[in-house]
Every structure is written in structure tokens, then in C-alpha cells.
Design a protein around this motif. Sequence first.
Motif, mmCIF file in Angstrom:
data_model
loop_
_atom_site.group_PDB
_atom_site.id
_atom_site.type_symbol
_atom_site.label_atom_id
_atom_site.label_comp_id
_atom_site.label_asym_id
_atom_site.label_seq_id
_atom_site.Cartn_x
_atom_site.Cartn_y
_atom_site.Cartn_z
ATOM 1 N N THR A 79 40.479 50.534 64.331
ATOM 2 C CA THR A 79 40.745 49.140 64.831
ATOM 3 C C THR A 79 40.603 48.149 63.710
ATOM 4 N N TYR A 80 39.884 48.259 62.648
ATOM 5 C CA TYR A 80 39.764 47.266 61.819
ATOM 6 C C TYR A 80 40.339 47.705 60.440
ATOM 7 N N GLN A 81 41.355 46.937 60.012
ATOM 8 C CA GLN A 81 42.096 47.015 58.435
ATOM 9 C C GLN A 81 42.251 45.902 58.069
ATOM 10 N N ARG A 82 41.745 45.609 56.791
ATOM 11 C CA ARG A 82 41.753 44.554 55.986
ATOM 12 C C ARG A 82 42.050 44.847 54.630
ATOM 13 N N ARG A 83 42.930 44.063 53.996
ATOM 14 C CA ARG A 83 43.224 44.320 52.424
ATOM 15 C C ARG A 83 42.128 43.646 51.620
ATOM 16 N N VAL A 84 41.273 44.109 50.483
ATOM 17 C CA VAL A 84 40.382 43.604 49.932
ATOM 18 C C VAL A 84 40.549 43.559 48.276
ATOM 19 N N LYS A 85 39.972 42.895 47.602
ATOM 20 C CA LYS A 85 40.240 42.733 46.102
ATOM 21 C C LYS A 85 38.979 42.518 45.193
ATOM 22 N N GLU A 86 38.980 42.132 44.169
ATOM 23 C CA GLU A 86 37.478 41.983 43.198
ATOM 24 C C GLU A 86 36.864 40.754 44.059
ATOM 25 N N GLY A 87 35.489 40.830 44.214
ATOM 26 C CA GLY A 87 34.697 40.040 44.559
ATOM 27 C C GLY A 87 34.338 39.962 46.209
ATOM 28 N N TYR A 88 35.396 40.946 46.958
ATOM 29 C CA TYR A 88 35.103 41.241 48.293
ATOM 30 C C TYR A 88 33.973 42.184 48.591
ATOM 31 N N ALA A 89 33.282 42.027 49.663
ATOM 32 C CA ALA A 89 32.095 42.772 50.054
ATOM 33 C C ALA A 89 32.560 43.423 51.507
#
Length: 110
Positions: free
Chosen positions: A50-60
Motif C-alpha cells: 500500500t505504500y509506494q514512493r519514489r526516493v533519491k539521494e538523501g532520502y531515508a
Amino acid sequence: WTGRYLQVTLMSIPVKETIGLEIHPNNDQFLKVVSGDAIVQMGKNRNNLTYQRRVKEGYAIIVPSNTYHNIINVGNRPLKLYSVYAPIKHKPGTIHKTKKEALEEDREDS
């Protein structure tokens, strides 16, 4: 690195590869993206992330114990990240040079 109560792992995920859907019933996990672009998926059921997110450098990313999760490299370079587990998941001194080695050990521990 593995201590008595905490473990740190380093990962490099090739382009278009994934960590693979997994769950840690007894470990909370903190992940930090050092470089690259990814999609994080999480959920209480392997068939309903149910959780989906795009992440990039620096994300935790925080993955509570007993939560299914996957990280997919959607960038054009290897995804570099580190993970902190508590309590520890692997024996002190464990090194997996490949995803295959890690999966084989997980099967042996099951």
C-alpha cells in the motif's frame, strides 16, 4: 558491520534490479539512499504493498518489523544505500558480495 545490538549493511543495486520483496519479523530497519533513484514499496501483505514512493539521494526510509518491503532501482546508475538493522540480522563478520549469496544464507537460516 555487526555489533551486539545493531548492524549496518552497504548495498549497491544494479540498474533495473531490486532488493527483492522481503520481510523481517524481528528487525526494524533504517535505509539511507546515498546515490541513485528508486521506488520503495511497503505493506503488511506481500500482495498489497500500500505504500509506494519514489526516493533519491538523501532520502531515508524506515521499515518497521514485520512489514513487506522492496526497493527498485529506477535510475540509470547503480543505487547505493546503507541499511541499519536492530536487533542484528546476520552473524558478526558476515559479508555478502552478491544478492545470491544473501538469499542463500537467508534460506539456510529459515
